[in-house]
Structures are given as C-alpha cells and as structure tokens.
Design a protein around this motif. Structure first.
Motif, mmCIF file in Angstrom:
data_model
loop_
_atom_site.group_PDB
_atom_site.id
_atom_site.type_symbol
_atom_site.label_atom_id
_atom_site.label_comp_id
_atom_site.label_asym_id
_atom_site.label_seq_id
_atom_site.Cartn_x
_atom_site.Cartn_y
_atom_site.Cartn_z
ATOM 1 N N GLN A 59 9.684 44.492 -32.978
ATOM 2 C CA GLN A 59 9.903 45.898 -32.645
ATOM 3 C C GLN A 59 11.359 46.316 -32.891
ATOM 4 O OE1 GLN A 59 6.313 46.610 -32.476
ATOM 5 N NE2 GLN A 59 7.513 48.297 -31.702
ATOM 6 N N ALA A 60 12.303 45.411 -32.622
ATOM 7 C CA ALA A 60 13.713 45.737 -32.856
ATOM 8 C C ALA A 60 13.986 45.953 -34.342
ATOM 9 C CB ALA A 60 14.602 44.635 -32.295
ATOM 10 N N LEU A 61 13.383 45.134 -35.185
ATOM 11 C CA LEU A 61 13.548 45.333 -36.636
ATOM 12 C C LEU A 61 12.964 46.672 -37.069
ATOM 13 C CD1 LEU A 61 12.741 41.752 -37.950
ATOM 14 C CD2 LEU A 61 14.942 42.930 -38.053
ATOM 15 N N LEU A 62 11.810 47.019 -36.523
ATOM 16 C CA LEU A 62 11.232 48.322 -36.830
ATOM 17 C C LEU A 62 12.146 49.445 -36.348
ATOM 18 C CD1 LEU A 62 7.465 47.744 -35.909
ATOM 19 C CD2 LEU A 62 8.491 47.837 -38.194
ATOM 20 N N ALA A 63 12.742 49.256 -35.169
ATOM 21 C CA ALA A 63 13.647 50.265 -34.619
ATOM 22 C C ALA A 63 14.907 50.403 -35.469
ATOM 23 C CB ALA A 63 14.012 49.915 -33.176
ATOM 24 N N LEU A 64 15.418 49.293 -35.981
ATOM 25 C CA LEU A 64 16.606 49.363 -36.824
ATOM 26 C C LEU A 64 16.330 50.130 -38.108
ATOM 27 C CD1 LEU A 64 18.104 45.801 -36.372
ATOM 28 C CD2 LEU A 64 19.049 47.968 -35.563
ATOM 29 N N VAL A 65 15.194 49.872 -38.716
ATOM 30 C CA VAL A 65 14.854 50.607 -39.942
ATOM 31 C C VAL A 65 14.602 52.073 -39.615
ATOM 32 C CG1 VAL A 65 13.171 50.816 -41.816
ATOM 33 C CG2 VAL A 65 13.965 48.563 -41.092
ATOM 34 N N THR A 66 13.904 52.334 -38.511
ATOM 35 C CA THR A 66 13.656 53.712 -38.095
ATOM 36 C C THR A 66 14.973 54.410 -37.767
ATOM 37 O OG1 THR A 66 11.508 53.088 -37.212
ATOM 38 C CG2 THR A 66 12.436 55.163 -36.437
ATOM 39 N N GLY A 67 15.862 53.705 -37.086
ATOM 40 C CA GLY A 67 17.159 54.287 -36.726
ATOM 41 C C GLY A 67 18.014 54.574 -37.939
ATOM 42 N N SER A 68 17.881 53.752 -38.969
ATOM 43 C CA SER A 68 18.675 53.985 -40.166
ATOM 44 C C SER A 68 18.182 55.183 -40.956
ATOM 45 C CB SER A 68 18.679 52.731 -41.052
ATOM 46 O OG SER A 68 17.397 52.516 -41.589
ATOM 47 N N SER A 69 16.975 55.662 -40.649
ATOM 48 C CA SER A 69 16.462 56.840 -41.348
ATOM 49 C C SER A 69 16.749 58.127 -40.589
ATOM 50 C CB SER A 69 14.957 56.698 -41.595
ATOM 51 O OG SER A 69 14.263 56.698 -40.370
ATOM 52 N N GLY A 70 17.548 58.052 -39.546
ATOM 53 C CA GLY A 70 17.967 59.247 -38.829
ATOM 54 C C GLY A 70 17.220 59.525 -37.544
ATOM 55 N N ARG A 71 16.203 58.747 -37.231
ATOM 56 C CA ARG A 71 15.486 58.938 -35.972
ATOM 57 C C ARG A 71 16.247 58.238 -34.851
ATOM 58 N NH1 ARG A 71 9.572 57.223 -38.054
ATOM 59 N NH2 ARG A 71 9.315 58.841 -39.613
ATOM 60 N N PRO A 72 16.222 58.807 -33.666
ATOM 61 C CA PRO A 72 16.947 58.158 -32.565
ATOM 62 C C PRO A 72 16.241 56.882 -32.096
ATOM 63 C CG PRO A 72 15.772 60.090 -31.772
ATOM 64 C CD PRO A 72 15.623 60.075 -33.268
ATOM 65 N N LEU A 73 17.025 55.904 -31.696
ATOM 66 C CA LEU A 73 16.486 54.663 -31.142
ATOM 67 C C LEU A 73 16.265 54.839 -29.649
ATOM 68 C CD1 LEU A 73 18.770 52.063 -32.936
ATOM 69 C CD2 LEU A 73 16.459 52.737 -33.539
ATOM 70 N N ALA A 74 15.220 54.199 -29.141
ATOM 71 C CA ALA A 74 14.917 54.288 -27.713
ATOM 72 C C ALA A 74 14.394 52.940 -27.240
ATOM 73 C CB ALA A 74 13.884 55.381 -27.451
ATOM 74 N N MET A 75 14.614 52.648 -25.977
ATOM 75 C CA MET A 75 14.129 51.393 -25.400
ATOM 76 C C MET A 75 12.601 51.355 -25.340
ATOM 77 S SD MET A 75 16.588 49.423 -25.023
ATOM 78 C CE MET A 75 15.884 48.115 -24.058
ATOM 79 N N THR A 76 11.968 52.513 -25.431
ATOM 80 C CA THR A 76 10.508 52.532 -25.404
ATOM 81 C C THR A 76 9.915 51.831 -26.627
ATOM 82 O OG1 THR A 76 10.505 54.714 -26.454
ATOM 83 C CG2 THR A 76 10.360 54.647 -24.041
ATOM 84 N N MET A 77 10.724 51.582 -27.649
ATOM 85 C CA MET A 77 10.216 50.884 -28.827
ATOM 86 C C MET A 77 9.918 49.418 -28.515
ATOM 87 S SD MET A 77 11.982 52.538 -32.126
ATOM 88 C CE MET A 77 10.541 52.156 -33.114
ATOM 89 N N LEU A 78 10.403 48.903 -27.379
ATOM 90 C CA LEU A 78 10.130 47.519 -26.998
ATOM 91 C C LEU A 78 8.872 47.377 -26.128
ATOM 92 C CD1 LEU A 78 13.749 46.262 -26.285
ATOM 93 C CD2 LEU A 78 12.380 45.957 -28.344
ATOM 94 N N LEU A 79 8.300 48.495 -25.704
ATOM 95 C CA LEU A 79 7.107 48.437 -24.850
ATOM 96 C C LEU A 79 5.904 47.786 -25.542
ATOM 97 C CD1 LEU A 79 7.359 51.852 -22.983
ATOM 98 C CD2 LEU A 79 7.948 49.575 -22.144
ATOM 99 N N PRO A 80 5.713 47.947 -26.856
ATOM 100 C CA PRO A 80 4.589 47.251 -27.493
ATOM 101 C C PRO A 80 4.666 45.730 -27.370
ATOM 102 C CG PRO A 80 5.319 49.030 -28.899
ATOM 103 C CD PRO A 80 6.311 48.914 -27.784
ATOM 104 N N ALA A 81 5.865 45.178 -27.246
ATOM 105 C CA ALA A 81 5.979 43.730 -27.049
ATOM 106 C C ALA A 81 5.354 43.326 -25.713
ATOM 107 C CB ALA A 81 7.438 43.301 -27.103
#
Length: 161
Positions: free
Chosen positions: A116-138
């Motif tokens: 999920q963190a890798l997905l968040a890093l790629v998502t964050g690099s595209s301009g979307r904000p990062l959030a801790m909720t991205m770790l909930l799927p784990a």
C-alpha cells in the motif's frame, strides 16, 4: 495424496485471479472504500506460498499490469507493488507457510502495508494527497486472510483441471 493432486492445474490459479479481479472491481459503499482488501495482492501471496516454483515475481508483475488496466491507474503502479509483495512472500515463504493462519495474517500485515505504501508513493507523485487511510487495506487484508487461505487451499486441493 498423489503428486498430481498436490499440483493444481493452471485453472485453479486463473479462477482465483478472476475472482480477485471481480472483487477488486466490485462496487463498495463509500464508507468501506478505504477498507477494501487488496484482493489480487492476497491471491498472489497465497499462490506464492502454495506454489513458489510456479508463481513468483513475474506473475506479480503481470497481475499488477492487469490491475492497472482494470482500475485505470497509472500503468506500472500495481505492477511494481505486486512484484515487491511477491518477492517478500517468496523470500519468507518457508517460514510463513508453517505458521498458524492467525500468525500468517499478522506477518502479512507489513508486506501488505509496504504494498500500500508503494501505491501511495506513486499516487502521491501524481499530485494526489497521501493519507494514512491508504494503509487500512493492509489491516482488512489480514482480517480476510484466514478465510481466503482456506478457500484457496480447498480450491487447490480439489482442482484436477
């Protein structure tokens, strides 16, 4: 049990991947979107544990590309994350597969969190904000792991396709 029964046919793997794709694309209520388990990651983790000689990093990469196409995310985002997840599970598969299901689920949490963190890093690099909720799927992935494991194990053992 004969050697032929211990080796699942490719249809068992394909059926589980199709089911995971359908679950990934299934609509969920707005309140549950952050809790949706990473179905393809969990299926990949299972097959890396059950068949490490046949399912590995290249399968993870291919499934990641498939998930990128299905979900409309940047091409390579899930491919990277699932490849890393497969590498981790393959590295530790002999230690993980002998543990009880609850301990397996707990050991999968860091691997799924890294996914999920890798997905968040790629998502964050595209301009979307990062959030801790991205770790909930784990966490939700760890909760469904025992049932998914038992279901796929039964599919693998009953498969003679």
């Amino acid at each position: 049990m004969s050697a032929a029964a211990a080796q699942p046919g490719p249809l068992a793997v394909v059926l589980s991947v199709v089911a995971a794709c359908l679950l990934t694309m299934a609509p969920v209520p707005a309140w549950a979107t952050h809790w949706q388990p990473p179905w393809l990651a969990l299926v990949l983790a299972y097959w890396c544990l059950a068949q490490p000689d046949h399912v590995g990093i290249s399968v993870g990469f291919t499934l990641g590309l498939l998930q990128d196409v299905l979900t409309g995310t940047p091409l390579g985002q899930h491919a990277l994350a699932l490849s890393v997840l497969a590498a981790i599970v393959l590295w530790a598969h002999q230690r993980i597969r002998v543990l009880p299901l609850a301990q397996q689920a707990l050991l999968l949490v860091p691997a799924l969190a890294l996914h999920q963190a890798l997905l968040a890093l790629v998502t964050g690099s595209s301009g979307r904000p990062l959030a801790m909720t991205m770790l909930l799927p784990a966490l939700s992935g760890a909760l469904v792991w025992p049932w998914l494991f038992l279901t796929l194990r039964d599919l693998r053992r009953g498969s003679r396709f």
